[in-house]
Design a protein around this motif. Structure first.
Motif, PDB file in Angstrom:
ATOM      1  N   SER A  82       0.867  -1.187   0.000  1.00 26.08           N
ATOM      2  CA  SER A  82       0.000   0.000   0.000  1.00 26.08           C
ATOM      3  C   SER A  82       0.897   1.228   0.000  1.00 26.08           C
ATOM      4  CB  SER A  82      -0.949   0.012   1.203  1.00 26.08           C
ATOM      5  OG  SER A  82      -0.229  -0.047   2.430  1.00 26.08           O
ATOM      6  N   GLN A 127      -2.150  -0.875  -3.563  1.00 21.71           N
ATOM      7  CA  GLN A 127      -3.239  -0.009  -3.125  1.00 21.71           C
ATOM      8  C   GLN A 127      -2.697   1.406  -2.959  1.00 21.71           C
ATOM      9  OE1 GLN A 127      -4.300  -0.137   1.003  1.00 21.71           O
ATOM     10  NE2 GLN A 127      -6.467   0.255   0.616  1.00 21.71           N
ATOM     11  N   THR A 129      -3.468   4.975  -1.487  1.00 23.87           N
ATOM     12  CA  THR A 129      -4.367   5.513  -0.486  1.00 23.87           C
ATOM     13  C   THR A 129      -3.854   6.865  -0.025  1.00 23.87           C
ATOM     14  OG1 THR A 129      -5.398   5.002   1.654  1.00 23.87           O
ATOM     15  CG2 THR A 129      -3.146   4.244   1.340  1.00 23.87           C
ATOM     16  N   HIS A 288       3.939  -1.374   3.689  1.00 26.34           N
ATOM     17  CA  HIS A 288       3.266  -0.085   3.523  1.00 26.34           C
ATOM     18  C   HIS A 288       4.299   1.013   3.372  1.00 26.34           C
ATOM     19  CE1 HIS A 288       0.403   3.192   4.050  1.00 26.34           C
ATOM     20  NE2 HIS A 288       1.184   3.692   4.996  1.00 26.34           N
TER      21      HIS A 288
END
Length: 369
Positions: A82, A127, A129, A288
């Motif tokens: 992410s 992802q 975000t 992340h």
């Protein structure tokens, strides 16, 4: 953007189509054949042409490298990531776990370098975000570049920008794997009040309609707090009217700095009992990245971090050890004889403890035995 992507995924070999939720699993020998054909300018093999026609009704012919991006295997084993492109947001929701939402980050060229490192690490699903990613000025560049590198891209957004022609055109021409939108109310009064942003519901509604009209792969996260719980059924009905699948979220977490501000926003009568924590792949096959390309095991366990722009992909070799150390039962959880039934991972429990939250909010054994 490639028409198809062939990529290793853990022990499997996949053929994927950007914007599609379906894929093909192929044997390792077939994948090796695709690698050879791509490297040497060979044509699409008949077996792949037949399989793709059956799976997606897509005609595939000619030089393989022109229509299929064959990803190189990575020795690092990270298949998902992410990327918090920016913490800035056009909403000011009281439940937000990010705490202070500043508009800051790295340059466009550094963002592209970060994507290349993720590609080298083996990342197939990414992802993007925030914050609110669609308001980042580099979002179009990052989004399309990630797809060009052979990643299946999902986006987490509040939907406030979806009605804008430039964003809508980008996402319809280069379709995401998934577009997850948060829902904060079913009426303007409640939605605008929850987000503390006048006109937010109108922009969200326009974006939702645009996504539906263009067939974008939307999934809705219905966020329930004390100020909008009375519209839960209406929010679920809104999702059903648009034909979008939805999930309901009721349990708020402390901020990433251990701040307790989001916890009072919970609707106590709607809190759900969590399932026992059975482990996760954070730090081992997933990571992340924050707006400064500092990598952690996940969005919760952010310390310690690895600076990917400084250390490069090799820095990820330390992440598995960091993940294992963060999951050790320490502090207020050390010596617990019931940890196998705990429903909170250690990094999240640590944030609750730093927020001085009541034990019952993160531990099912509130008497401390």
């Amino acid at each position: 953007m490639p028409r198809l992507i062939a990529a290793p995924f853990l022990n499997d070999r996949l053929v994927l189509r950007p914007g599609s939720s379906s894929g093909l699993k192929i044997p390792p020998l077939k994948y090796a054949e695709l690698q050879h054909l791509s490297e040497h300018g060979g044509n699409v093999p008949e077996w792949l042409s037949v399989a793709v026609q059956k799976q997606w009704a897509l005609a595939l012919a000619g030089p393989l490298r022109d229509v299929v991006l064959v990803r190189d295997p990575s020795p690092y084993g990270y298949v998902r990531a992410s990327y918090e492109i920016n913490k800035g947001c056009d909403y000011d929701c009281p439940h937000c776990f990010l705490g202070q939402k500043k508009f800051e980050g790295i340059t466009a060229q550094q963002k592209l370098r970060l994507l290349e490192i993720m590609r080298d690490a083996g990342v197939v699903w990414l992802q993007i975000t925030g914050g609110e990613p669609l308001i980042d000025r580099h979002f179009p560049l990052v989004y399309q570049s990630a797809q060009d590198l052979g990643m299946m891209v999902a986006i987490s957004s509040n939907g406030s920008q979806l009605h804008k022609p430039a964003i809508l055109d980008l996402l319809t021409r280069h379709r995401p794997y998934r577009l997850t939108l948060s829902v904060y109310g079913a009426t303007a009064e409640t939605y605008d009040g929850f987000t503390r942003n006048r006109g937010a519901f109108e922009r969200f509604s326009r974006g939702l309609a645009a996504a539906q009209n263009n067939g974008l792969p939307v999934r809705l996260n219905v966020i329930v707090g004390e100020h909008n719980a009375h519209e839960l059924e209406e929010m679920k009905a809104l999702a059903q009217r648009h034909g979008f699948p939805h999930q309901v979220y009721t349990n708020m977490s402390p901020t990433i700095d251990g701040g307790a501000e989001p916890l009072p926003t919970q609707a106590e009568d709607y809190l759900r009992k969590r399932s026992p924590f059975a482990g996760c792949n954070a730090g081992h096959t997933f990571f992340h990245a924050d707006p400064f390309a500092k990598v952690s095991i996940c969005k919760v366990g952010r310390d310690p971090q690895i600076d990917l722009l400084t250390e490069g992909v090799e820095g990820l070799r330390r992440l598995g050890g960091i993940a294992d150390s963060l999951q050790l039962r320490t502090g207020g959880c050390s010596g617990c004889q019931l940890s196998s039934t705990c429903w909170t991972c250690r990094p999240l429990a640590k944030l609750y403890q730093e927020a001085k939250a009541p034990r019952r909010t993160y531990c099912q054994h509130p008497d401390g035995r």
